[in-house]
Design a protein around this motif. Structure first.
Motif, PDB file in Angstrom:
ATOM      1  N   GLY A 223      -0.354  -6.936   3.191  1.00  0.00           N
ATOM      2  CA  GLY A 223       0.194  -5.588   3.116  1.00  0.00           C
ATOM      3  C   GLY A 223      -0.099  -4.925   1.792  1.00  0.00           C
ATOM      4  O   GLY A 223       0.129  -3.735   1.621  1.00  0.00           O
TER       5      GLY A 223
ATOM      6  N   LEU B   7       0.826  -1.192   0.000  1.00  0.00           N
ATOM      7  CA  LEU B   7       0.000   0.000   0.000  1.00  0.00           C
ATOM      8  C   LEU B   7       0.857   1.236   0.000  1.00  0.00           C
ATOM      9  O   LEU B   7       0.527   2.232  -0.594  1.00  0.00           O
ATOM     10  CB  LEU B   7      -0.881  -0.016   1.230  1.00  0.00           C
ATOM     11  CG  LEU B   7      -2.048  -0.918   0.966  1.00  0.00           C
ATOM     12  CD1 LEU B   7      -2.651  -1.361   2.251  1.00  0.00           C
ATOM     13  CD2 LEU B   7      -3.031  -0.204   0.091  1.00  0.00           C
TER      14      LEU B   7
ATOM     15  N   GLN C  97      -6.173  -3.828  -5.584  1.00  0.00           N
ATOM     16  CA  GLN C  97      -7.604  -3.522  -5.553  1.00  0.00           C
ATOM     17  C   GLN C  97      -8.066  -3.020  -6.917  1.00  0.00           C
ATOM     18  O   GLN C  97      -9.126  -3.404  -7.413  1.00  0.00           O
ATOM     19  CB  GLN C  97      -7.898  -2.497  -4.455  1.00  0.00           C
ATOM     20  CG  GLN C  97      -7.700  -3.084  -3.059  1.00  0.00           C
ATOM     21  CD  GLN C  97      -7.517  -2.057  -1.955  1.00  0.00           C
ATOM     22  OE1 GLN C  97      -7.578  -0.850  -2.184  1.00  0.00           O
ATOM     23  NE2 GLN C  97      -7.258  -2.541  -0.750  1.00  0.00           N
TER      24      GLN C  97
ATOM     25  N   GLU D   5      -7.701   5.902  -1.762  1.00  0.00           N
ATOM     26  CA  GLU D   5      -7.221   5.483  -3.077  1.00  0.00           C
ATOM     27  C   GLU D   5      -7.058   3.970  -3.085  1.00  0.00           C
ATOM     28  O   GLU D   5      -6.434   3.418  -2.182  1.00  0.00           O
ATOM     29  CB  GLU D   5      -5.869   6.170  -3.304  1.00  0.00           C
ATOM     30  CG  GLU D   5      -5.229   5.957  -4.635  1.00  0.00           C
ATOM     31  CD  GLU D   5      -6.009   6.594  -5.776  1.00  0.00           C
ATOM     32  OE1 GLU D   5      -5.926   6.051  -6.890  1.00  0.00           O
ATOM     33  OE2 GLU D   5      -6.706   7.603  -5.540  1.00  0.00           O
TER      34      GLU D   5
ATOM     35  N   THR E 188      -7.109  -7.971   1.217  1.00  0.00           N
ATOM     36  CA  THR E 188      -8.369  -8.279   1.908  1.00  0.00           C
ATOM     37  C   THR E 188      -9.508  -7.437   1.334  1.00  0.00           C
ATOM     38  O   THR E 188     -10.593  -7.954   1.046  1.00  0.00           O
ATOM     39  CB  THR E 188      -8.228  -8.011   3.419  1.00  0.00           C
ATOM     40  OG1 THR E 188      -6.964  -8.504   3.845  1.00  0.00           O
ATOM     41  CG2 THR E 188      -9.331  -8.685   4.197  1.00  0.00           C
TER      42      THR E 188
ATOM     43  N   GLY F  62      -3.156  -4.900   0.478  1.00  0.00           N
ATOM     44  CA  GLY F  62      -4.575  -4.515   0.442  1.00  0.00           C
ATOM     45  C   GLY F  62      -5.423  -5.612  -0.158  1.00  0.00           C
ATOM     46  O   GLY F  62      -6.529  -5.370  -0.639  1.00  0.00           O
TER      47      GLY F  62
HETATM   48  P1  AMP Z   1      -3.979  -6.376   3.668  1.00  0.00           P
HETATM   49  O1  AMP Z   1      -2.950  -6.607   2.609  1.00  0.00           O
HETATM   50  O2  AMP Z   1      -5.361  -6.640   3.182  1.00  0.00           O
HETATM   51  O3  AMP Z   1      -3.638  -7.110   4.939  1.00  0.00           O
HETATM   52  O4  AMP Z   1      -3.970  -4.800   4.042  1.00  0.00           O
HETATM   53  C1  AMP Z   1      -2.872  -4.175   4.644  1.00  0.00           C
HETATM   54  C2  AMP Z   1      -3.256  -2.902   5.385  1.00  0.00           C
HETATM   55  O5  AMP Z   1      -3.612  -1.856   4.490  1.00  0.00           O
HETATM   56  C3  AMP Z   1      -4.458  -3.047   6.295  1.00  0.00           C
HETATM   57  O6  AMP Z   1      -4.167  -2.348   7.477  1.00  0.00           O
HETATM   58  C4  AMP Z   1      -5.583  -2.385   5.553  1.00  0.00           C
HETATM   59  O7  AMP Z   1      -6.555  -1.851   6.429  1.00  0.00           O
HETATM   60  C5  AMP Z   1      -4.882  -1.274   4.811  1.00  0.00           C
HETATM   61  N1  AMP Z   1      -5.507  -0.924   3.507  1.00  0.00           N
HETATM   62  C6  AMP Z   1      -6.004  -1.785   2.586  1.00  0.00           C
HETATM   63  N2  AMP Z   1      -6.458  -1.121   1.494  1.00  0.00           N
HETATM   64  C7  AMP Z   1      -6.233   0.198   1.725  1.00  0.00           C
HETATM   65  C8  AMP Z   1      -6.474   1.406   0.976  1.00  0.00           C
HETATM   66  N3  AMP Z   1      -7.015   1.373  -0.237  1.00  0.00           N
HETATM   67  N4  AMP Z   1      -6.118   2.578   1.538  1.00  0.00           N
HETATM   68  C9  AMP Z   1      -5.547   2.612   2.782  1.00  0.00           C
HETATM   69  N5  AMP Z   1      -5.296   1.534   3.545  1.00  0.00           N
HETATM   70  C10 AMP Z   1      -5.623   0.334   3.026  1.00  0.00           C
END
Ligand code: AMP
Length: 629
Positions: free
Chosen positions: A119, A39, A99, A94, A123, A121
């Motif tokens: 890391g 991210l 995503q 963003e 999920t 995003g």
């Molecule tokens: P993940 O890879 O899904 O574990 O996400 C990693 C971290 O990034 C988590 O803390 C999410 O809440 C945050 N996150 C995911 N998508 C976004 C986004 N578009 N903008 C800001 N933070 C995000």
């Protein structure tokens, strides 16, 4: 949800907003490979992402409520207002590269294979479109997410809840081993649409009919390679076999071993493929260094590193439960706010520990790999690999606990002289050199102490913490002492500062060069410990000796053997997840024709034992029993 249906129709009839560079939006898009993994990288990688094409945007695929301007870039995906509100509430503005690439595909109901790490995003990449396509009016499970660990299950469930905070009637349930079965059954009976769970417990519920997946629309396999590593892949296939023929399958994996590819080919239907390629710049956000230290001197080296390099949140990775405890005790004695996360820590306490780490009440966490997997705390500035990880993948997972949410991170790897030969392998795993550093000597520790004292003093001046009445009293004392002693304000301040040191010396004295003057050779106990710590995990599991269990271990019999085609990994994964033990604290495993034996730490709580009795591996109940009983 009418809105969702409309969005889907629009998408399937017309062009979609094109987002990603080099990605021609076709009805059947080709594999997408995107630079910029994390991210934090999302902002940097904006250059790599084209703005949506004017023509494409002219065909609104999006939101019903045209009176309001779109609140965020997420609106271009056609997400409903409630989801956009949920995202605004948690500050997502963003979309990250994964995503951007995955959400449009998943909104169409396509299967998808995503190669991306925690890391990035990921999920939200699957969570948002699956929530959009949900029918909250139907109270039956529509989405199932399988995760390798209960920590990840909880995190994913929490993430779903946060995205859906403005949606009505959405029920998300995490189900994992080690938690109360009846409680889970009650929640399932009351009706949930999204279930996030570990494979073993999900299978248990499916078998006893408490989890009905006949109405399932989407299955997500999160961290599929981890599920493979933990021996859950047969379970995952079993679940896949039970699903309705018409369903969407989404598979996310940090790496793509052959077995995962095979699963994807067998069970996914013409999947879209998205690969988030690690950009060199992303790796560099985490500064990685290593130092070489003899086993018996590791603890002191650790204290020195923490003093000289310590940052606001530190995770120390140790190989065994016993080492986590030794390290934590020693650090506590040196005044650190420290907590332990290992497989023996009960679930509710783990959650509290992570919360305390998040809000800063705990600054140093000493953890084993499995216990800390997927841990997502932004304020971790330093990861210390006190014990070398078993492979490059584990190293990547460990250092990924820092450098999150756009911050910089530091990672320091401890190597004993004999472990130096593994450095090259780890460097290849991260595709960059891991610089050498020295154990900090007195000079750098002293400099750090002076710097910290200056910072603390400045902070105390800028943001006085005491209550005003007490401060007034302190002022009076100062005035009185100054008059009585006829001293200058400087002299007075100096005396006060010395007083704040509590009689402890500010600076380390003596030998500048650390390590040369360490007293005594390592004790026999230290040497033994060093040797056993170095013994690779695989060796311990494949050992075929006739010895009894090691001290502190107890031998158990389980009713699954060669004829069930069980492998040690299946047993380790299943037991680790159900009992909360780390894989590494599970001892020798011997597989016989119709049964196996496994050594587990002594003192297993009764409820864990009861859960393990019912646990199924290779579709057979373990029926675990104490050997000799
Ligand atoms: P993940 O890879 O899904 O574990 O996400 C990693 C971290 O990034 C988590 O803390 C999410 O809440 C945050 N996150 C995911 N998508 C976004 C986004 N578009 N903008 C800001 N933070 C995000």
């Amino acid at each position: 949800m009418g809105k969702a249906a409309r969005v889907r129709d629009t998408h399937s009839q017309g062009p979609l907003p094109a987002c990603v560079e080099g990605f021609t939006r076709l009805q059947h898009p080709v594999t997408q490979i995107i630079d910029g993994s994390t991210l934090a990288g999302a902002a940097d990688s904006q250059a790599a992402i084209e703005q949506p094409d004017e023509d494409v945007l002219a065909t609104p695929a999006v939101v019903d409520d045209t009176s309001q301007p779109p609140t965020s870039a997420f609106a271009t995906f056609g997400l409903c207002r409630e989801l956009l509100d949920g995202l605004a509430a948690i500050g997502f503005e963003e979309p990250s590269p994964i995503q951007k690439a995955a959400i449009p595909e998943l909104m169409l109901g396509r299967d998808l294979v995503g190669q991306a790490q925690t890391g990035t995003g990921k999920t939200a990449a699957f969570g948002l479109p699956l929530l959009e396509r949900l029918e909250p009016g139907l109270r039956t499970p529509q989405v199932l997410v399988l995760t390798p660990t209960r920590e990840l299950a909880m995190q994913v469930a929490e993430a779903f809840n946060s995205y859906a905070s403005s949606m009505k009637g959405v029920k998300v349930l995490p189900i994992y081993g080690g938690a109360d079965f009846r409680d889970q059954i009650q929640h399932l009976r009351r009706g949930v649409q999204i279930v996030v769970g570990t494979p073993g417990r999900v299978m248990d519920h499916m078998r006893q009919g408490t989890l009905d997946l006949s109405g399932l629309r989407s299955l997500v396999l999160d961290e599929a390679d981890e599920m493979l590593r933990m021996g859950f892949i047969d379970d995952v296939q079993w679940v896949l076999e039970q699903l309705p023929a018409e369903r969407q399958v989404v598979l996310f994996s940090a790496t793509m071993p052959n077995e995962i590819r095979r699963i994807s080919q067998k069970y996914l239907n013409d999947p879209a493929e998205v690969t988030i390629r690690q950009k060199a710049a992303d790796g560099r956000r985490i500064r990685q260094r290593h130092l070489v230290v003899n086993g018996p001197q590791k603890l002191e080296a650790l204290e020195r590193v923490l003093e000289a390099e310590g940052s606001e949140g530190v995770i120390i990775f140790a190989r065994t439960k016993a080492i986590t405890l030794t390290v934590a005790e020693s650090l506590e004695q040196h005044g650190y706010d420290v907590a332990v996360l290992n497989g023996d820590v009960p679930q509710n306490q783990r959650e509290r520990t992570i919360e305390r780490l998040r809000d800063g009440r705990v600054n140093v966490l000493v953890a084993t790999d499995v216990a800390a997997r997927g841990l997502d705390v932004d304020r971790i500035g330093l990861v210390i690999n006190y014990d070398i990880p078993f492979d490059g993948e584990a190293y990547v997972h460990r250092i990924g606990r820092t450098g999150r949410a756009g911050r910089n991170g530091e990672a320091i790897l401890f190597l004993t002289p004999r472990e130096r030969r593994f450095l090259g392998g780890l460097e290849r795993a991260v595709n960059q050199p891991i610089e050498a550093m020295e154990v900090p000597g007195n000079a750098s520790i002293n400099q750090h102490r002076l710097d910290r004292l200056r910072e603390k003093l400045t902070l105390a001046l800028q943001q006085p913490a005491g209550n005003p009445e007490e401060r007034a009293l302190l002022g009076e004392i100062l005035q009185r002492v100054a008059q009585e002693q006829s001293c200058s304000p400087d002299q007075l301040a100096l005396a006060a500062l010395e007083l704040s040191l509590g009689g402890k010396p500010l600076l380390l004295q003596g030998e500048e060069r650390w390590g040369q003057s360490r007293p005594g050779a390592p004790s026999a106990r230290d040497r033994d410990r060093d040797r056993s710590e170095r013994r690779p995990f695989q060796d311990r599991h494949s050992e075929r000796s006739e010895d009894g269990p090691e001290e502190n271990m107890e031998r158990f019999r389980i009713e699954v053997g060669w004829r069930d085609r069980v492998k040690p990994g299946n047993i380790v994964g299943a037991i680790a997840n159900e009992s909360g033990l780390t894989g590494r604290s599970i001892g020798k495993i011997r597989i016989f024709d119709a049964h196996s034996t496994v050594d587990l730490p002594k003192g297993m709580p009764d409820d864990v034992f009861a859960d393990l009795r019912r646990l199924r591996v290779m579709n057979k109940e373990l029926q675990i029993s104490r050997l000799g009983s």
